[in-house]
Write an enzyme that holds these catalytic residues in place. Structure first.
Site, PDB file in Angstrom:
ATOM      1  N   LYS A   1       0.815  -1.225   0.000  1.00  0.00           N
ATOM      2  CA  LYS A   1       0.000   0.000   0.000  1.00  0.00           C
ATOM      3  C   LYS A   1       0.846   1.272   0.000  1.00  0.00           C
ATOM      4  CE  LYS A   1      -4.101  -2.014   1.915  1.00  0.00           C
ATOM      5  NZ  LYS A   1      -5.396  -1.664   2.431  1.00  0.00           N
TER       6      LYS A   1
ATOM      7  N   GLU B   1      -2.332   7.384   8.065  1.00  0.00           N
ATOM      8  CA  GLU B   1      -2.880   8.481   7.252  1.00  0.00           C
ATOM      9  C   GLU B   1      -4.031   9.151   7.973  1.00  0.00           C
ATOM     10  OE1 GLU B   1      -3.736   6.357   3.575  1.00  0.00           O
ATOM     11  OE2 GLU B   1      -5.746   5.873   4.240  1.00  0.00           O
TER      12      GLU B   1
ATOM     13  N   HIS C   1     -14.859  -2.893   8.237  1.00  0.00           N
ATOM     14  CA  HIS C   1     -14.103  -2.589   7.012  1.00  0.00           C
ATOM     15  C   HIS C   1     -14.253  -3.645   5.926  1.00  0.00           C
ATOM     16  CE1 HIS C   1     -12.474   0.601   9.393  1.00  0.00           C
ATOM     17  NE2 HIS C   1     -11.940  -0.250  10.245  1.00  0.00           N
TER      18      HIS C   1
ATOM     19  N   ARG D   1      -7.066  -7.758  -9.226  1.00  0.00           N
ATOM     20  CA  ARG D   1      -7.757  -9.043  -9.420  1.00  0.00           C
ATOM     21  C   ARG D   1      -9.216  -8.763  -9.738  1.00  0.00           C
ATOM     22  NH1 ARG D   1     -10.623  -8.221  -4.677  1.00  0.00           N
ATOM     23  NH2 ARG D   1      -9.351  -7.555  -2.939  1.00  0.00           N
TER      24      ARG D   1
HETATM   25  P1  ADP Z   1      -8.196  -3.306   3.053  1.00  0.00           P
HETATM   26  O1  ADP Z   1      -7.237  -3.484   1.916  1.00  0.00           O
HETATM   27  O2  ADP Z   1      -7.751  -3.991   4.309  1.00  0.00           O
HETATM   28  O3  ADP Z   1      -9.606  -3.617   2.685  1.00  0.00           O
HETATM   29  P2  ADP Z   1      -8.526  -0.451   2.625  1.00  0.00           P
HETATM   30  O4  ADP Z   1      -7.377   0.474   2.586  1.00  0.00           O
HETATM   31  O5  ADP Z   1      -9.158  -0.820   1.310  1.00  0.00           O
HETATM   32  O6  ADP Z   1      -8.116  -1.760   3.443  1.00  0.00           O
HETATM   33  O7  ADP Z   1      -9.629   0.152   3.566  1.00  0.00           O
HETATM   34  C1  ADP Z   1     -10.759  -0.596   3.957  1.00  0.00           C
HETATM   35  C2  ADP Z   1     -11.828   0.315   4.505  1.00  0.00           C
HETATM   36  O8  ADP Z   1     -11.306   1.042   5.652  1.00  0.00           O
HETATM   37  C3  ADP Z   1     -12.304   1.413   3.556  1.00  0.00           C
HETATM   38  O9  ADP Z   1     -13.309   0.953   2.685  1.00  0.00           O
HETATM   39  C4  ADP Z   1     -12.828   2.442   4.546  1.00  0.00           C
HETATM   40  O10 ADP Z   1     -14.089   2.059   5.052  1.00  0.00           O
HETATM   41  C5  ADP Z   1     -11.830   2.362   5.693  1.00  0.00           C
HETATM   42  N1  ADP Z   1     -10.731   3.336   5.514  1.00  0.00           N
HETATM   43  C6  ADP Z   1      -9.543   3.118   4.923  1.00  0.00           C
HETATM   44  N2  ADP Z   1      -8.762   4.224   4.930  1.00  0.00           N
HETATM   45  C7  ADP Z   1      -9.472   5.184   5.553  1.00  0.00           C
HETATM   46  C8  ADP Z   1      -9.228   6.571   5.878  1.00  0.00           C
HETATM   47  N3  ADP Z   1      -8.069   7.176   5.575  1.00  0.00           N
HETATM   48  N4  ADP Z   1     -10.208   7.248   6.501  1.00  0.00           N
HETATM   49  C9  ADP Z   1     -11.388   6.643   6.815  1.00  0.00           C
HETATM   50  N5  ADP Z   1     -11.682   5.357   6.555  1.00  0.00           N
HETATM   51  C10 ADP Z   1     -10.747   4.619   5.932  1.00  0.00           C
END
Ligand code: ADP
Length: 458
Positions: free
Chosen positions: A116, A200, A235, A293
């Protein structure tokens, strides 16, 4: 075109790939663990090979076993589906070394997008908006404190190698900083054998909007529109739909253009997804990650575009040129997907594996069901709890939602507990109907109803 494809997966996605291969008149080989001997994918494929015992680490994640199965059955391609080895760059490389095509992007793109932090650095270079935060792994606590001083609380910590919502922690103030970082580090180490984290700005009540991408080996890249994936528990996505409501056409257009730019910057080949967080108040969106994917929620895009994404994925991997241009993509209508999990909504969503005593499947106009379950099938306790994806299509959102309510109430699975009643509650919620949604929707709905259902993570 390929002659025989090995499907390195199980469950509904294995069936989905077998079906696409059959449509292309390609032979299929199913691999399965001992726990999946009676699983439908082993029966629908042309050939089947047992690759080990129930634990995924010894079967579906066992690279030598999967590759050996492909060699002995003379497969010329492997489709990894989602999860398991789908985003494992080493696996993709090993396939290629053995002269077996990996149906997905190139190993170096999987590797850079799978990290990431690397992905965010690359996206920043490509002028794609990213969430403010660190662009390197977190090590020194003082350094972390400094960056937080700049971006301010709340912040979110994520596992650099993360996925599936694991290793994520939200920190509201400085008192939680150290214990949260330690807990996230442990969880990341356990889940991904990599404890590196990054940090972040935490966006309050954002929406998760993603864009489907398709790219070929000749530099042609198009998008297939957006998907709304904000209905999440811990999440993890539960309901997805397209098109997202209550976002202007102009913003959606911009998101899609930026997604294509992002994919172009890494010379993306195959189907992929660019995920964004959308801050409804600020009307700003930020890249969070790229999934290299096919996604669980790809059917909603298929229903509104009429395009078979898995079939195209296979054709692109075989070196075919993308015949579609951006102008050919004219989505129409509305589609929604409910993920049906074998869990007990009345018992804190505890897993509910076991035998399906009897089953009635929904159908009728506008209903698609992607599932591997059947009456008499025993759901093993070893894998993800998702047992079906119910997808409905309508001319507009209202029709897609009423068809989903109808389909959910016709869907009867006796013998185990499922999320079907929980989905019906969401579908009847007035805020959901208005499209007033964000990633905290479920916890707000629980507070409104005085309960606290959350689907546990695997
Ligand atoms: P993963 O790869 O584990 O699924 P992601 O980075 O795609 O993780 O994030 C999953 C979820 O977490 C997002 O859909 C959102 O709901 C929440 N999320 C991720 N980053 C943030 C952020 N900076 N602020 C608020 N919510 C976040």
């Amino acid at each position: 075109m390929f002659k025989k494809i090995l499907i390195a997966n199980r469950g509904e996605i294995a069936l989905r790939i077998i079906r696409a291969a059959k449509d292309l008149e390609i032979k299929t080989v199913a691999v399965y663990s001992k726990a999946d001997t009676d699983s439908l994918h082993t029966q629908l494929a042309d050939e089947r090979v047992c690759i080990g015992p129930a634990p995924a680490s010894e079967s579906y994640l066992n690279i030598p076993q999967v590759i050996s199965a492909a060699i002995i059955t003379e497969c010329d391609a492997i489709h990894p589906g989602y999860g398991f080895l789908a985003e494992n760059a080493t696996f993709a490389e090993i396939c290629i070394e053995h002269n077996i095509a990996f149906i997905g992007p190139s190993p170096d793109v999987i590797a850079s997008m799978g990290d990431k932090i690397k992905a965010k650095v690359l996206m920043k270079k490509a002028d794609v908006p990213i969430v403010p935060g660190l662009l390197e792994a977190v090590s020194n606590l003082d350094e972390i404190k400094k960056i937080i001083q700049k971006i301010g609380y709340p912040v979110i910590i994520k596992a650099a190698a993360g996925g599936g919502g694991k290793g994520i922690r939200i920190i509201e103030d400085s008192s939680q900083l150290e214990p949260m970082i330690n807990a996230a580090r442990l969880e990341a180490e356990k889940a991904f054998k990599d404890s590196s984290l990054y940090i972040e700005k935490y966006i309050q009540k954002p929406r998760h909007i993603e864009v489907q991408i398709l790219g070929d080996n000749y530099g042609n890249i198009i998008h297939l529109g957006e998907r709304e994936c904000s209905i999440q528990s811990r999440h993890q996505k539960l309901i997805e739909e397209t098109p997202p409501v209550n976002i202007s056409q102009k913003i959606k257009q911009k998101m899609c253009e930026i997604a294509v730019r992002a994919a172009r910057s890494v010379k993306y080949k195959s189907a992929g997804t660019i995920e964004f967080l959308f801050d409804s108040r600020e009307k700003k969106f930020y890249f969070i990650e790229m999934n290299t994917r096919i996604q669980v929620e790809h059917p909603v895009t298929e229903l509104v575009t009429g395009i078979d994404l898995v079939k195209l994925q296979i054709q692109l991997a075989a070196g075919e040129k993308l015949k579609l241009t951006q102008k050919d993509i004219v989505p129409s209508g509305h589609a929604i997907e409910c993920r049906i999990n074998a869990v007990d909504p009345d018992n804190n969503f505890a897993p509910s594996p076991g035998k399906i005593e009897s089953l009635h499947l929904p159908g009728g106009p506008g209903v698609r069901l992607d599932t591997h379950i059947y009456a008499g099938y025993t759901i093993p306790p070893n894998y993800d709890s998702m047992i079906a994806k119910l997808i409905t299509y309508g001319e507009d959102r209202k029709e897609a939602l009423s068809r989903m309510r109808r389909a959910l109430s016709e869907f009867i699975v006796n013998g185990i507990k499922t999320t079907i009643p929980f989905h019906l509650r969401i579908l009847n919620d007035s805020s959901f109907i208005k499209g007033d949604i964000h990633t905290h929707f479920l916890s707000c709905m629980d507070k409104k109803n005085n309960s606290s259902p959350q689907i546990p993570t695997e």
